[in-house]
Motif scaffolding. Structure first.
Motif, PDB file in Angstrom:
ATOM      1  N   ILE A  78     -26.644   9.984  54.892  1.00 36.54           N
ATOM      2  CA  ILE A  78     -27.782   9.088  54.630  1.00 36.54           C
ATOM      3  C   ILE A  78     -27.628   8.391  53.282  1.00 36.54           C
ATOM      4  N   SER A  79     -27.183   9.139  52.277  1.00 41.50           N
ATOM      5  CA  SER A  79     -27.057   8.576  50.929  1.00 41.50           C
ATOM      6  C   SER A  79     -25.938   7.545  50.857  1.00 41.50           C
ATOM      7  N   PHE A  80     -24.753   7.893  51.372  1.00 40.76           N
ATOM      8  CA  PHE A  80     -23.602   6.997  51.246  1.00 40.76           C
ATOM      9  C   PHE A  80     -23.771   5.751  52.114  1.00 40.76           C
ATOM     10  N   TYR A  81     -23.995   5.951  53.411  1.00 46.80           N
ATOM     11  CA  TYR A  81     -24.083   4.802  54.317  1.00 46.80           C
ATOM     12  C   TYR A  81     -25.396   4.048  54.134  1.00 46.80           C
ATOM     13  N   GLY A  82     -26.479   4.783  53.850  1.00 43.47           N
ATOM     14  CA  GLY A  82     -27.748   4.105  53.637  1.00 43.47           C
ATOM     15  C   GLY A  82     -27.715   3.208  52.413  1.00 43.47           C
ATOM     16  N   LYS A  83     -27.146   3.725  51.322  1.00 49.71           N
ATOM     17  CA  LYS A  83     -27.082   2.953  50.083  1.00 49.71           C
ATOM     18  C   LYS A  83     -26.188   1.724  50.238  1.00 49.71           C
ATOM     19  N   SER A  84     -25.018   1.885  50.847  1.00 53.72           N
ATOM     20  CA  SER A  84     -24.093   0.756  51.003  1.00 53.72           C
ATOM     21  C   SER A  84     -24.653  -0.283  51.969  1.00 53.72           C
ATOM     22  N   THR A  85     -25.344   0.186  53.014  1.00 55.50           N
ATOM     23  CA  THR A  85     -25.934  -0.747  53.977  1.00 55.50           C
ATOM     24  C   THR A  85     -27.080  -1.514  53.351  1.00 55.50           C
TER      25      THR A  85
END
Length: 278
Positions: free
Chosen positions: A44-51
């Motif tokens: 959630i943190s990695f993909y959510g932040k980049s998205t």
């Protein structure tokens, strides 16, 4: 003299095999749950932040060819696959907590329906990604993952069918089998990091191409012929038959893999997941 009748003292066995089996299974589930929740937080943190930042190209740091400029359909499938995978790793352990099932049966049924539906979607999206987006790894790894997808879809359907027909014990077993194969990618990552830690670095495979005898073996034993599934079947057999020798052997095997998993979780957290959040 009066004779006093003293009740016989009941002998307590040195160890109780079923109890040891339950303790081993609880230790495994606790370790796996913590590791999966950490992994879910990372997703959630990695993909959510980049998205959210519109930096979709960062996906390719983890998923080779995960983002392809101009291919909005493929990118959407990859994005949904990742998002739904987060729901799987976070929600899966919640389904296995007995107290939660007993106290909140409606939540258990609702989450169960969501879980099996997402499992089928994630498996289907995974097949699309493996055979259309390419990436690192050899054909054995791709075939093994494809076999895993077949397991996931089949076990999900069987779990649903047993639940609808109120065959609750069969439903429990198929749901546990589904849980094991759904988490194949997670088991692969954890197993890989355990191997790297104990060897002091990559051994038996090439880091650039992500191929080699170790990865071939790991992919087969994680996806195509899952060790997790074999141990689960041993657990079922030990629960049913309760033979002391087999039960203790199964408990010991579960504990060994719990230790391996714990080391792998630590390695994956410190070596892969947390560094990518910086």
């Amino acid at each position: 003299m009066t004779e006093t009748n003293v009740p016989p003292v009941e002998k307590v066995p040195a160890f109780h095999a079923p109890r040891i089996l339950n303790l081993a299974a609880s230790a495994w589930l606790t370790t796996a749950s913590v590791g999966q929740w950490v992994f879910g937080f990372y997703i959630i943190s990695f993909y959510g932040k980049s998205t959210a930042a519109g930096e979709f190209e960062k996906w390719n740091r983890v998923l080779p060819h995960g983002y392809v400029e101009g291919d909005w359909k493929g990118n959407l499938i990859v994005g949904l696959h990742v998002l739904l995978a987060a729901v799987i790793v976070i929600g899966g352990p919640l389904q296995l907590i007995p107290a939660l099932r007993a106290q909140f049966p409606r939540f258990h049924r609702l989450l169960g329906r969501i879980y099996v539906t997402i499992a089928i979607l994630v498996a289907s999206a995974g097949l699309f990604m493996i055979w259309t987006r390419g990436g690192i790894g050899d054909s054995t790894q791709r075939i093994s993952i494809s076999i895993q997808a077949i397991y996931i879809i089949s076990f999900a359907v069987l779990a649903i069918r047993c639940a609808r027909s109120r065959q609750l014990e069969k439903h429990r077993r198929w749901a546990l089998r589904l849980y094991m194969v759904v988490n194949g990618v997670w088991f692969f990552r954890v197993g890989l990091m355990f191997w790297i830690l104990v060897n002091g670095g990559p051994a038996g495979f090439d880091r650039e191409t992500f191929t080699g005898p170790f990865l071939t073996t790991l992919s087969i034993l994680t996806y195509a012929i899952p060790l997790s599934l074999i141990i689960l079947e041993m657990y079922f057999f030990a629960q049913k038959n309760q033979g002391k020798v087999f039960t203790i052997a199964t408990s010991a095997l579960i504990l060994i893999f719990t230790v391996i998993m714990g080391i792998g979780i630590f390695g994956a957290t410190m070596g892969m997941w947390l560094p990518r959040l910086k």
